[in-house]
Write an enzyme that holds these catalytic residues in place. Structure first.
Site, PDB file in Angstrom:
ATOM      1  N   ASN A  50       0.877  -1.171   0.000  1.00 35.43           N
ATOM      2  CA  ASN A  50       0.000   0.000   0.000  1.00 35.43           C
ATOM      3  C   ASN A  50       0.914   1.221   0.000  1.00 35.43           C
ATOM      4  O   ASN A  50       1.504   1.557   1.022  1.00 35.43           O
ATOM      5  CB  ASN A  50      -0.892  -0.014   1.253  1.00 35.43           C
ATOM      6  CG  ASN A  50      -1.694   1.268   1.393  1.00 35.43           C
ATOM      7  OD1 ASN A  50      -1.781   2.063   0.443  1.00 35.43           O
ATOM      8  ND2 ASN A  50      -2.280   1.481   2.564  1.00 35.43           N
ATOM      9  N   TRP A  51       1.030   1.838  -1.158  1.00 32.83           N
ATOM     10  CA  TRP A  51       1.960   2.966  -1.287  1.00 32.83           C
ATOM     11  C   TRP A  51       1.407   4.265  -0.706  1.00 32.83           C
ATOM     12  O   TRP A  51       2.119   5.263  -0.633  1.00 32.83           O
ATOM     13  CB  TRP A  51       2.319   3.178  -2.765  1.00 32.83           C
ATOM     14  CG  TRP A  51       3.342   2.220  -3.284  1.00 32.83           C
ATOM     15  CD1 TRP A  51       3.841   1.126  -2.639  1.00 32.83           C
ATOM     16  CD2 TRP A  51       4.019   2.283  -4.547  1.00 32.83           C
ATOM     17  NE1 TRP A  51       4.779   0.499  -3.428  1.00 32.83           N
ATOM     18  CE2 TRP A  51       4.902   1.194  -4.605  1.00 32.83           C
ATOM     19  CE3 TRP A  51       3.955   3.155  -5.637  1.00 32.83           C
ATOM     20  CZ2 TRP A  51       5.724   0.958  -5.711  1.00 32.83           C
ATOM     21  CZ3 TRP A  51       4.755   2.923  -6.737  1.00 32.83           C
ATOM     22  CH2 TRP A  51       5.641   1.826  -6.776  1.00 32.83           C
ATOM     23  N   LYS A  52       0.135   4.259  -0.354  1.00 35.78           N
ATOM     24  CA  LYS A  52      -0.502   5.480   0.187  1.00 35.78           C
ATOM     25  C   LYS A  52      -0.265   6.667  -0.765  1.00 35.78           C
ATOM     26  O   LYS A  52      -0.351   6.487  -1.972  1.00 35.78           O
ATOM     27  CB  LYS A  52       0.007   5.755   1.603  1.00 35.78           C
ATOM     28  CG  LYS A  52      -0.071   4.508   2.474  1.00 35.78           C
ATOM     29  CD  LYS A  52       0.164   4.761   3.912  1.00 35.78           C
ATOM     30  CE  LYS A  52       0.042   3.438   4.662  1.00 35.78           C
ATOM     31  NZ  LYS A  52       0.062   3.610   6.101  1.00 35.78           N
ATOM     32  N   HIS A  66      -9.500   0.993   4.505  1.00 36.40           N
ATOM     33  CA  HIS A  66      -8.231   1.204   5.213  1.00 36.40           C
ATOM     34  C   HIS A  66      -8.476   2.130   6.409  1.00 36.40           C
ATOM     35  O   HIS A  66      -9.287   3.062   6.318  1.00 36.40           O
ATOM     36  CB  HIS A  66      -7.181   1.795   4.268  1.00 36.40           C
ATOM     37  CG  HIS A  66      -5.820   1.780   4.889  1.00 36.40           C
ATOM     38  ND1 HIS A  66      -5.401   2.769   5.742  1.00 36.40           N
ATOM     39  CD2 HIS A  66      -4.817   0.866   4.828  1.00 36.40           C
ATOM     40  CE1 HIS A  66      -4.174   2.475   6.162  1.00 36.40           C
ATOM     41  NE2 HIS A  66      -3.796   1.325   5.620  1.00 36.40           N
ATOM     42  N   GLU A  78      -6.879   4.532   7.540  1.00 34.30           N
ATOM     43  CA  GLU A  78      -6.665   5.965   7.293  1.00 34.30           C
ATOM     44  C   GLU A  78      -7.889   6.582   6.608  1.00 34.30           C
ATOM     45  O   GLU A  78      -8.179   7.758   6.791  1.00 34.30           O
ATOM     46  CB  GLU A  78      -5.392   6.160   6.455  1.00 34.30           C
ATOM     47  CG  GLU A  78      -4.151   5.945   7.315  1.00 34.30           C
ATOM     48  CD  GLU A  78      -2.892   5.605   6.552  1.00 34.30           C
ATOM     49  OE1 GLU A  78      -2.872   5.730   5.316  1.00 34.30           O
ATOM     50  OE2 GLU A  78      -1.925   5.191   7.212  1.00 34.30           O
ATOM     51  N   GLU A 105      -5.571  -5.428  10.129  1.00 34.08           N
ATOM     52  CA  GLU A 105      -4.583  -4.378  10.411  1.00 34.08           C
ATOM     53  C   GLU A 105      -4.932  -3.677  11.720  1.00 34.08           C
ATOM     54  O   GLU A 105      -5.699  -2.695  11.719  1.00 34.08           O
ATOM     55  CB  GLU A 105      -4.586  -3.341   9.286  1.00 34.08           C
ATOM     56  CG  GLU A 105      -4.152  -3.888   7.950  1.00 34.08           C
ATOM     57  CD  GLU A 105      -3.455  -2.810   7.120  1.00 34.08           C
ATOM     58  OE1 GLU A 105      -2.370  -3.088   6.623  1.00 34.08           O
ATOM     59  OE2 GLU A 105      -4.002  -1.694   7.007  1.00 34.08           O
ATOM     60  N   GLY A 116       2.052   1.954  10.934  1.00 37.88           N
ATOM     61  CA  GLY A 116       2.692   3.248  10.700  1.00 37.88           C
ATOM     62  C   GLY A 116       3.820   3.566  11.666  1.00 37.88           C
ATOM     63  O   GLY A 116       4.136   2.801  12.581  1.00 37.88           O
ATOM     64  N   SER A 174       3.320  -2.645  10.291  1.00 38.55           N
ATOM     65  CA  SER A 174       4.767  -2.635  10.563  1.00 38.55           C
ATOM     66  C   SER A 174       5.478  -3.925  10.169  1.00 38.55           C
ATOM     67  O   SER A 174       6.408  -4.365  10.839  1.00 38.55           O
ATOM     68  CB  SER A 174       5.040  -2.332  12.044  1.00 38.55           C
ATOM     69  OG  SER A 174       4.491  -1.087  12.396  1.00 38.55           O
ATOM     70  N   GLY A 178       2.746  -1.246   4.298  1.00 31.89           N
ATOM     71  CA  GLY A 178       2.824   0.172   3.983  1.00 31.89           C
ATOM     72  C   GLY A 178       4.251   0.598   3.665  1.00 31.89           C
ATOM     73  O   GLY A 178       4.768   0.380   2.569  1.00 31.89           O
TER      74      GLY A 178
END
Ligand code: PEP
Length: 255
Positions: free
Chosen positions: A7-9, A94, A96, A164, A170, A212, A233
Site C-alpha cells: 500500500n503505497w498510500k 483502510h 486511514e 490491520e 505506521g 509494521s 505500507g
C-alpha cells in the site's frame, strides 16, 4: 499462494520515482511462483505502472474507489475508471480512510461497485486498541459484518481480508503485533467468513496481516501464524526489504 500486497498510500510524489521503485520490485518478483505481488498505488500511477509491469505476474491496484461508476462527484475515482486503467485490486476500508469519516456502510456500498467492475476487494479491518476484556473482538466482528453486508455469498473469490490493528500501523505504532496476536484474530475472522460464505469458501479466502511488517518480522507471521500474506505500507516502497519479504513468502509452503 501467499499475497504480498503493498500500500503505497500517497507516496512517492512523482511518476519517475514510482517507476523506479516498481522496476526494483519487478526484478525481485521475477521467478517467484508461490507469492502473488500486488502494488496498490496512487490512482494516477496505475496506468503507467500496469504498462511497466508488462507480462510480469505483478498486479496493480487502487487504494479506494467511489461506489458509483460515474457522476458529478468532484475529485472521486470510480471502480470502473480504476478497472479501465488496468487495476485488478482495490483496498477498501483502510484505517486511514475510516479516520477520514468512511463508515462500514460506505465500505459495503463500495464493495458492490468493486465487484460490479471485477476488482478484487482487499478489505481492511482492525481495532483501535486492545482492551483487557476482549472488546476488540467485537469491534472487528462488527466491522466484518457491516462491511460485508452487501457482499454476495457466491463471490468469495473476489475478496481478500487484511487484519490491520491500528495500534500496530505506521511510524507511530505502539508495538508490532505478534504472530500469536494475528493467529487469534485470524481464527475469529475465518469463523465469521464461514458464517457468511460457508466453510469451504471461507477457507480459501486469504487472510493477511498488516502493521509494521518488514523483512525481519515477516517470517514469524508466515510460519508460526500461517498468515496468507501481508498488506505492507512503508516497507513496500523499499524494493530491497519488500523484495526480501517476497522471497520469504515464496519459500513457505502454501497452507
Ligand atoms: C498500512 O497502513 O496499511 C500499513 C500496514 O502500514 P505499515 O506497514 O507502514 O505499518
Amino acid at each position: 499462494m501467499k499475497f504480498i500486497i503493498g500500500n503505497w498510500k500517497m507516496y512517492p510524489s512523482s511518476l519517475k520515482e514510482a517507476k523506479f521503485i516498481f522496476g526494483g520490485i519487478k526484478k525481485v518478483a521475477r521467478g517467484v511462483t508461490r507469492a502473488k505481488v500486488v502494488l496498490c498505488v496512487p490512482a494516477l500511477f496505475v496506468a503507467p505502472l500496469v504498462v511497466l509491469g508488462g507480462k510480469s505476474k505483478m498486479s496493480v491496484g487502487g487504494q479506494n474507489c467511489h461506489k458509483d461508476d460515474e457522476g458529478a462527484r468532484t475529485g472521486e475515482i470510480s471502480s470502473r475508471a480504476l478497472k479501465s486503467t488496468g487495476a485488478t485490486y482495490v483496498i477498501l476500508g483502510h484505517s486511514e480512510r475510516r479516520a477520514m469519516g468512511e463508515t462500514n456502510a460506505d465500505i459495503a456500498e463500495k464493495t458492490v461497485g468493486a465487484l460490479r467492475n471485477k476488482l478484487i476487494t482487499i478489505l481492511c479491518v482492525g481495532e483501535k486498541e486492545r482492551d483487557e476484556h476482549g472488546g476488540y473482538f467485537t469491534e472487528v466482528s462488527n466491522q466484518l459484518r457491516a462491511s460485508l453486508a452487501l457482499f454476495p455469498r457466491n463471490a468469495s473469490k473476489q475478496l481478500i481480508v487484511a487484519y490491520e490493528p491500528i495500534w500496530a500501523i505506521g511510524s507511530s505504532a505502539k508495538r508490532v503485533a505478534t504472530p500469536a496476536d494475528f493467529r487469534e484474530m485470524s481464527i475469529l475472522i475465518r469463523r465469521y467468513l464461514a458464517e457468511h460464505f460457508g466453510k469451504k469458501a471461507a477457507f480459501a479466502i486469504p487472510v493477511l496481516y498488516g502493521g509494521s511488517v518488514d523483512d525481519l518480522n515477516a517470517e514469524g507471521f508466515l510460519r508460526e501464524a500461517e498468515a496468507d500474506g501481508f498488506l505492507i505500507g512503508r516497507v513496500s516502497l523499499n524494493p530491497e526489504k519488500f523484495g526480501e519479504v517476497i522471497r520469504l513468502a515464496n519459500s513457505v509452503k502454501p497452507r
